[in-house]
Design an enzyme around this catalytic site. Sequence first.
Site, PDB file in Angstrom:
ATOM      1  N   TRP A 127       0.872  -1.184   0.000  1.00  0.00           N
ATOM      2  CA  TRP A 127       0.000   0.000   0.000  1.00  0.00           C
ATOM      3  C   TRP A 127       0.907   1.231   0.000  1.00  0.00           C
ATOM      4  CZ3 TRP A 127      -1.885   2.873   4.732  1.00  0.00           C
ATOM      5  CH2 TRP A 127      -2.929   3.749   4.419  1.00  0.00           C
ATOM      6  N   ASP A 208      -0.412  -5.569   9.510  1.00  0.00           N
ATOM      7  CA  ASP A 208      -1.482  -4.675   9.098  1.00  0.00           C
ATOM      8  C   ASP A 208      -2.693  -5.527   8.722  1.00  0.00           C
ATOM      9  OD1 ASP A 208      -3.115  -2.731   8.054  1.00  0.00           O
ATOM     10  OD2 ASP A 208      -1.668  -1.944   6.599  1.00  0.00           O
ATOM     11  N   ALA A 210      -6.272  -4.910   7.558  1.00  0.00           N
ATOM     12  CA  ALA A 210      -7.253  -3.908   7.134  1.00  0.00           C
ATOM     13  C   ALA A 210      -8.492  -4.532   6.497  1.00  0.00           C
ATOM     14  CB  ALA A 210      -6.603  -2.921   6.165  1.00  0.00           C
ATOM     15  N   LYS A 243     -13.224  -1.125   6.492  1.00  0.00           N
ATOM     16  CA  LYS A 243     -13.786  -1.951   5.424  1.00  0.00           C
ATOM     17  C   LYS A 243     -14.795  -2.953   5.966  1.00  0.00           C
ATOM     18  CE  LYS A 243     -10.351  -0.122   2.979  1.00  0.00           C
ATOM     19  NZ  LYS A 243      -9.342   0.722   3.575  1.00  0.00           N
TER      20      LYS A 243
HETATM   21  C1  LMR Z   1      -6.987   1.747  -0.444  1.00  0.00           C
HETATM   22  O1  LMR Z   1      -5.898   1.161  -0.455  1.00  0.00           O
HETATM   23  O2  LMR Z   1      -7.604   2.046  -1.473  1.00  0.00           O
HETATM   24  C2  LMR Z   1      -7.622   2.086   0.874  1.00  0.00           C
HETATM   25  O3  LMR Z   1      -6.846   1.585   1.909  1.00  0.00           O
HETATM   26  C3  LMR Z   1      -7.941   3.519   1.003  1.00  0.00           C
HETATM   27  C4  LMR Z   1      -6.737   4.367   1.227  1.00  0.00           C
HETATM   28  O4  LMR Z   1      -6.739   5.099   2.220  1.00  0.00           O
HETATM   29  O5  LMR Z   1      -5.806   4.341   0.416  1.00  0.00           O
END
Ligand code: LMR
Length: 394
Positions: A127, A208, A210, A243
């Site tokens: 990410w 993490d 999420a 989420k």
């Molecule tokens: C994403 O990866 O799209 C989500 O986790 C939203 C974000 O904050 O980037």
Amino acid sequence: MFDTLKPQPADKILSLMQAYRADPRDTKVDLGVGVYKDASGNTPVMRAVKEAERRLVADQTTKAYVGLAGDPAFADAMIDLLLADTLPRDRIAAIATPGGTGAIRQALEMVKLAAPGATIWISDPSWPNHASIVKFLGLPMRSYRYFDADTRGVDIDGMIADLGTVAPGDVVLLHGCCHNPTGANPTADQWTRIVATLQQVQAVPLVDVAYQGFGDGLDQDAQATRAIAAAFPNLMIAASCSKNFGIYRERTGILLGITRDKDETALTQANLNFLNRQNYSFPPDHGARVVTTILTDPALRAEWEAELEDTRNTMLTLRQALADDLRRLSNDDRFDFIAHHRGMFSLLGTSADKVEVLRADHGIYMVSDSRMNIAGLNARTVPILAQAIIDAGI
Ligand code: LMR
């Protein structure tokens, strides 16, 4: 003062959200930011969340401050959801945070306090905000191999080789389930190898989580995190409720610090509280209270779990439909990985140029690294995407 500022790089996920909104085409398809959408393209408030909010409005008698760590009942409920009975409660320090991002940020600030020289290891890819926050805090960072561009699965041998070079006390950021952006996840056996390697080098895991409940189920998605929690004297777990409870804008998350014993927990807890105080004093409460209400009421919890399960199954059906369409159109099985991936995302594994062709010619928006939000699809748009992928020569 402000004239000395330098422009900041745009976040590639959030800038895509804006570009999509500005596109006038009514055929456009948004596969960008990780938000769940139902078949009509809406992101509804979950039924259990609505009910919990109704109860809060009716019953809440004060909005006075809670405490620096947030409501202890929220921590207990989240520890149970994430770890079940993996660890004794007195080995876990916890703070509520503004979303999963807040938890990651506080975890990295903890590294700065406790082990300022430690290198943060991040999967390649990860990410984008992971690396961005590490860089912003000025912490040393390295990446470990993760994605096999040929199979679109996990490059487990590359990953193990790179993790074998981690120095004692370095922090290794792992995605507990539903890897973002790739959608490729280690098998249970591969997790065993990863844990053994990290133990050998005496790393400190930062997990993490999420997307718990978006992959193979609530408990299944926590298995790797629980195995890691059981195997290390010290680790951190950053979890998001954005989420799986669909409460994105409420900013609800938690950071757990796993310690050796009760005394270390007290010290860790005091430092976590201190960090909350420095950054924003009290963490947001509304979303946390909604989550606690749901998790501690058996009927409401059952309703939430059922809705989450529907969401998960919808994503699996969309994955299979897209893989099937692509198999038919390409007369080839090279897109089957989409059905094997888990979670909200799949990395298509194509160039930024091809991603731009999809946007310009077909109004299909995905992140430039070719990450698709599977939950942004529906029965109508799956065939459109499949045809566009073939037309773009991917
Ligand atoms: C994403 O990866 O799209 C989500 O986790 C939203 C974000 O904050 O980037």
